[in-house]
Scaffold this motif. Structure first.
Motif, short mmCIF file in Angstrom:
data_model
loop_
_atom_site.label_atom_id
_atom_site.label_comp_id
_atom_site.label_asym_id
_atom_site.label_seq_id
_atom_site.Cartn_x
_atom_site.Cartn_y
_atom_site.Cartn_z
N VAL A 182 0.83 -1.21 0.00
CA VAL A 182 0.00 0.00 0.00
C VAL A 182 0.87 1.25 0.00
O VAL A 182 0.66 2.18 -0.80
N LEU A 183 1.86 1.28 0.90
CA LEU A 183 2.72 2.46 0.96
C LEU A 183 3.61 2.58 -0.28
O LEU A 183 3.93 3.69 -0.70
N SER A 184 4.00 1.43 -0.86
CA SER A 184 4.86 1.49 -2.05
C SER A 184 4.13 2.17 -3.21
O SER A 184 4.74 2.87 -4.02
N LEU A 185 2.82 1.96 -3.29
CA LEU A 185 2.04 2.63 -4.34
C LEU A 185 2.04 4.14 -4.13
O LEU A 185 2.07 4.91 -5.09
N ILE A 186 2.06 4.54 -2.87
CA ILE A 186 2.05 5.97 -2.56
C ILE A 186 3.38 6.61 -2.94
O ILE A 186 3.43 7.61 -3.68
N TYR A 187 4.50 6.01 -2.46
CA TYR A 187 5.78 6.66 -2.78
C TYR A 187 6.17 6.48 -4.25
O TYR A 187 6.87 7.31 -4.81
N LEU A 188 5.69 5.40 -4.88
CA LEU A 188 5.92 5.25 -6.31
C LEU A 188 5.17 6.32 -7.09
O LEU A 188 5.70 6.91 -8.04
N ALA A 189 3.93 6.57 -6.68
CA ALA A 189 3.13 7.60 -7.36
C ALA A 189 3.75 8.97 -7.20
O ALA A 189 3.81 9.76 -8.16
N ILE A 190 4.25 9.29 -6.01
CA ILE A 190 4.87 10.59 -5.78
C ILE A 190 6.11 10.75 -6.67
O ILE A 190 6.30 11.79 -7.32
N ALA A 191 6.94 9.70 -6.72
CA ALA A 191 8.17 9.77 -7.52
C ALA A 191 7.85 9.88 -9.01
O ALA A 191 8.44 10.72 -9.72
N ALA A 192 6.93 9.05 -9.50
CA ALA A 192 6.62 9.04 -10.93
C ALA A 192 6.03 10.37 -11.38
O ALA A 192 6.39 10.91 -12.44
N ARG A 193 5.12 10.91 -10.60
CA ARG A 193 4.46 12.15 -10.99
C ARG A 193 5.37 13.37 -10.81
O ARG A 193 5.25 14.35 -11.55
N THR A 194 6.28 13.31 -9.85
CA THR A 194 7.19 14.44 -9.62
C THR A 194 8.31 14.48 -10.65
O THR A 194 8.67 15.54 -11.16
N LEU A 195 8.88 13.32 -10.95
CA LEU A 195 10.07 13.27 -11.81
C LEU A 195 9.74 13.23 -13.30
O LEU A 195 10.59 13.56 -14.12
N GLY A 196 8.53 12.80 -13.66
CA GLY A 196 8.19 12.69 -15.07
C GLY A 196 8.77 11.43 -15.68
O GLY A 196 9.48 10.67 -15.03
N THR A 197 8.51 11.21 -16.95
CA THR A 197 8.90 9.94 -17.58
C THR A 197 10.41 9.73 -17.62
O THR A 197 10.91 8.69 -17.21
N GLU A 198 11.16 10.73 -18.07
CA GLU A 198 12.61 10.54 -18.19
C GLU A 198 13.29 10.55 -16.83
O GLU A 198 14.15 9.72 -16.54
N GLY A 222 9.92 10.17 3.31
CA GLY A 222 11.04 10.76 2.58
C GLY A 222 10.63 11.25 1.21
O GLY A 222 11.11 12.29 0.74
N SER A 223 9.72 10.52 0.54
CA SER A 223 9.25 10.95 -0.78
C SER A 223 8.44 12.23 -0.68
O SER A 223 8.53 13.10 -1.55
N VAL A 224 7.65 12.35 0.39
CA VAL A 224 6.90 13.60 0.59
C VAL A 224 7.86 14.77 0.80
O VAL A 224 7.68 15.86 0.23
N LEU A 225 8.90 14.56 1.61
CA LEU A 225 9.89 15.61 1.84
C LEU A 225 10.64 15.95 0.56
O LEU A 225 10.94 17.12 0.28
N ALA A 226 10.97 14.91 -0.24
CA ALA A 226 11.67 15.15 -1.50
C ALA A 226 10.80 15.97 -2.45
O ALA A 226 11.27 16.91 -3.11
N TRP A 227 9.52 15.62 -2.53
CA TRP A 227 8.58 16.37 -3.39
C TRP A 227 8.49 17.83 -2.94
O TRP A 227 8.40 18.74 -3.77
N TRP A 228 8.57 18.06 -1.65
CA TRP A 228 8.42 19.41 -1.10
C TRP A 228 9.73 20.21 -1.16
O TRP A 228 9.75 21.36 -1.59
N LEU A 229 10.86 19.58 -0.75
CA LEU A 229 12.11 20.31 -0.59
C LEU A 229 13.12 20.08 -1.72
O LEU A 229 13.92 20.97 -2.01
N MET A 230 13.11 18.89 -2.32
CA MET A 230 14.13 18.57 -3.34
C MET A 230 13.49 17.69 -4.41
O MET A 230 13.75 16.49 -4.48
N PRO A 231 12.64 18.25 -5.25
CA PRO A 231 11.87 17.45 -6.22
C PRO A 231 12.68 17.01 -7.44
O PRO A 231 12.36 17.35 -8.59
N ASP A 232 13.74 16.27 -7.20
CA ASP A 232 14.55 15.74 -8.30
C ASP A 232 15.03 14.34 -7.93
O ASP A 232 14.70 13.81 -6.86
N VAL A 233 15.82 13.75 -8.81
CA VAL A 233 16.28 12.38 -8.59
C VAL A 233 17.09 12.27 -7.31
O VAL A 233 16.95 11.31 -6.53
N THR A 234 17.92 13.26 -7.03
CA THR A 234 18.75 13.23 -5.83
C THR A 234 17.89 13.17 -4.57
O THR A 234 18.17 12.39 -3.64
#
Length: 436
Positions: free
Chosen positions: A20-36, A165-177
């Motif tokens: 359940v949680l993996s779907l959440i952090y996967l969704a955040i990463a995919a939508r934030t980072l885009g396809t490439e 961590g994915s929520v914080l990345a989306w908020w503070l550092m929305p990139d691969v790093t």
């Protein structure tokens, strides 16, 4: 069987929570980072997991196999400490050796991997962190003592930290790093949680760390070690290396989409691993009933696999759109193919565990070896033919051949031929194969 189902209950509960949680952090990463960007992220994760898979040993199996009381069901504490010390020694070798190999692989990555040069230092960092936080040994301690509830609680740290961590990345550092740092934090904290819990169940002394004690007691120790290591490496080749090669032949976008399809469709393989981990201790400690346990679990797995595949067919497209966005729905059929492969693996999990529990890990390795090599050799042709769907067919073909091989190997193993058919004069003939 009651204990098997109790163990599975804890493992599946943890898997369900993680899913359940993996779907959440996967969704955040995919939508934030885009396809490439998500493709680059997926390739870095796959590279690190490949390094761990190739470098590490299946030490939990060693602890379960050599820590159990050989004369009665249960745990022999002296043997458990010896097995744990042997496992820790192997883990240290994995960390050092794997880190050195990671440096060489990352240095050559620009020649074959679609990851920008500025992200290579990040890839190396995550490889080293993943190697330093190998946690199969504390997991083995908890499984040996049937402390599945405690293991599940400690392992829950990973999805929780990844989500936060994915929520914080989306908020503070929305990139691969940002997302790689979130994953690294989850690996470190989960490693610490498992060792704290395991040490309370069975204290670990550095004085017990030795690579000689177990081999001196068990003549087949190193053969079992290398067989299980190579079997684990093959499992990685069928999963993480497959993603890396998809990126090599098809680029970051295809790798990202294949990762999404793999995450959603091959969740069944995680379920297969759950069944394997739950029943292996019981197969080791209950040799007389091993075939019956494996047969029952294979039947249950077949029903669960069919149900999951039908669910994927009916709701998979909507699931991809909900999790990753409409830009990834083109990978729907790849997800269906991979879900079928997962269903096949689900049935084969019990058969593979039966071989390992009988000390035939090398047979299990050989059975997986040729289908995996064939799938990797055919991958470029399959991608040229049908893109991500072609890669999915390569995985499916490999799974089918492996599971058929497990069944044939079990039927031909003399020690599993439990039904003896007397001849006309009352003498025993060659035992008949079991009904699996």
């Amino acid at each position: 069987m009651k204990r098997v189902f109790a163990n599975m209950g804890w493992l599946l509960g943890g898997r369900g929570f993680n899913a359940v949680l993996s779907l959440i952090y996967l969704a955040i990463a995919a939508r934030t980072l885009g396809t490439e960007g998500f493709g680059h992220f997926a390739l870095i994760i796959a590279l690190a997991q490949a390094m761990v898979g190739f470098s590490s040993f299946q030490t939990w199996q060693f602890i379960v196999r050599w820590g159990a009381d050989p004369d009665a069901p249960g745990v022999d504490l002296a043997r458990a400490r010896e097995a744990t010390g042997f496992a820790v020694g192997l883990d240290l070798i994995s960390v050092v050796g794997g880190s050195l190999v990671s440096v060489l692989v990352v240095m050559t990555a620009p020649l074959w991997l679609d990851v920008p040069r500025e992200l290579l230092w990040l890839a190396l960092f995550f490889c080293v962190v993943s190697l330093a936080t190998i946690r199969t040994t504390p997991t083995g301690i908890l499984r040996l003592h049937s402390a599945y509830g405690k293991a599940t609680g400690a392992e829950a740290v990973q999805p929780v930290v990844r989500t936060l961590g994915s929520v914080l990345a989306w908020w503070l550092m929305p990139d691969v790093t940002g997302f790689i740092l979130a994953y690294a934090a989850s690996e470190i904290l989960t490693f610490l949680a498992l060792w704290v819990v395991a040490a309370r169940v069975q204290p670990v002394s550095l004085a017990s760390v030795s690579l000689r004690t177990i081999p001196a007691r068990h003549r087949d120790a190193w053969r079992f070690v290398w067989s299980t290591n190579m079997s684990g490496s093959l499992a990685v080749a069928g999963k993480q290396v497959m993603i890396l090669l998809v990126g090599t032949f098809g680029g970051a976008y295809l790798a990202g989409g294949f990762r999404i399809a793999n995450q959603l469709g091959v969740a069944l393989i995680a379920l297969a691993q759950t069944i394997s981990k739950a029943i292996l201790p019981e197969l080791v400690q209950s040799r007389d009933g091993a075939v019956e346990i494996a047969r029952r679990m294979a039947n249950i797995a077949a029903m669960a696999g069919v149900t999951a595949v039908v669910t994927a067919i009916l709701f998979g497209r909507q699931g991809i759109a909900l999790v990753a966005g409409e830009q990834f729905t083109g990978f729907y059929w790849a997800m269906i193919i991979l879900s079928i492969a997962g269903a096949v693996e689900l049935v084969g999990a019990s058969l593979e565990s039966l071989l390992v529990s009988a000390g035939k890990a090398h047979v299990a390795f050989l059975v997986r070896l040729f289908p995996t090599i064939l799938a990797l050799l055919m991958l470029e042709m399959a991608i040229d033919w049908k893109g991500a769907q072609g890669a999915g067919f390569a995985v499916l073909g490999s799974s089918i051949l492996a599971v058929v091989g497990f069944y044939v190997a079990i039927v031909n193993l003399r020690q599993f031929r439990l039904v003896v058919e007397p001849d006309e004069e009352g003498a025993d003939q060659r035992p008949a194969p079991p009904k699996i």
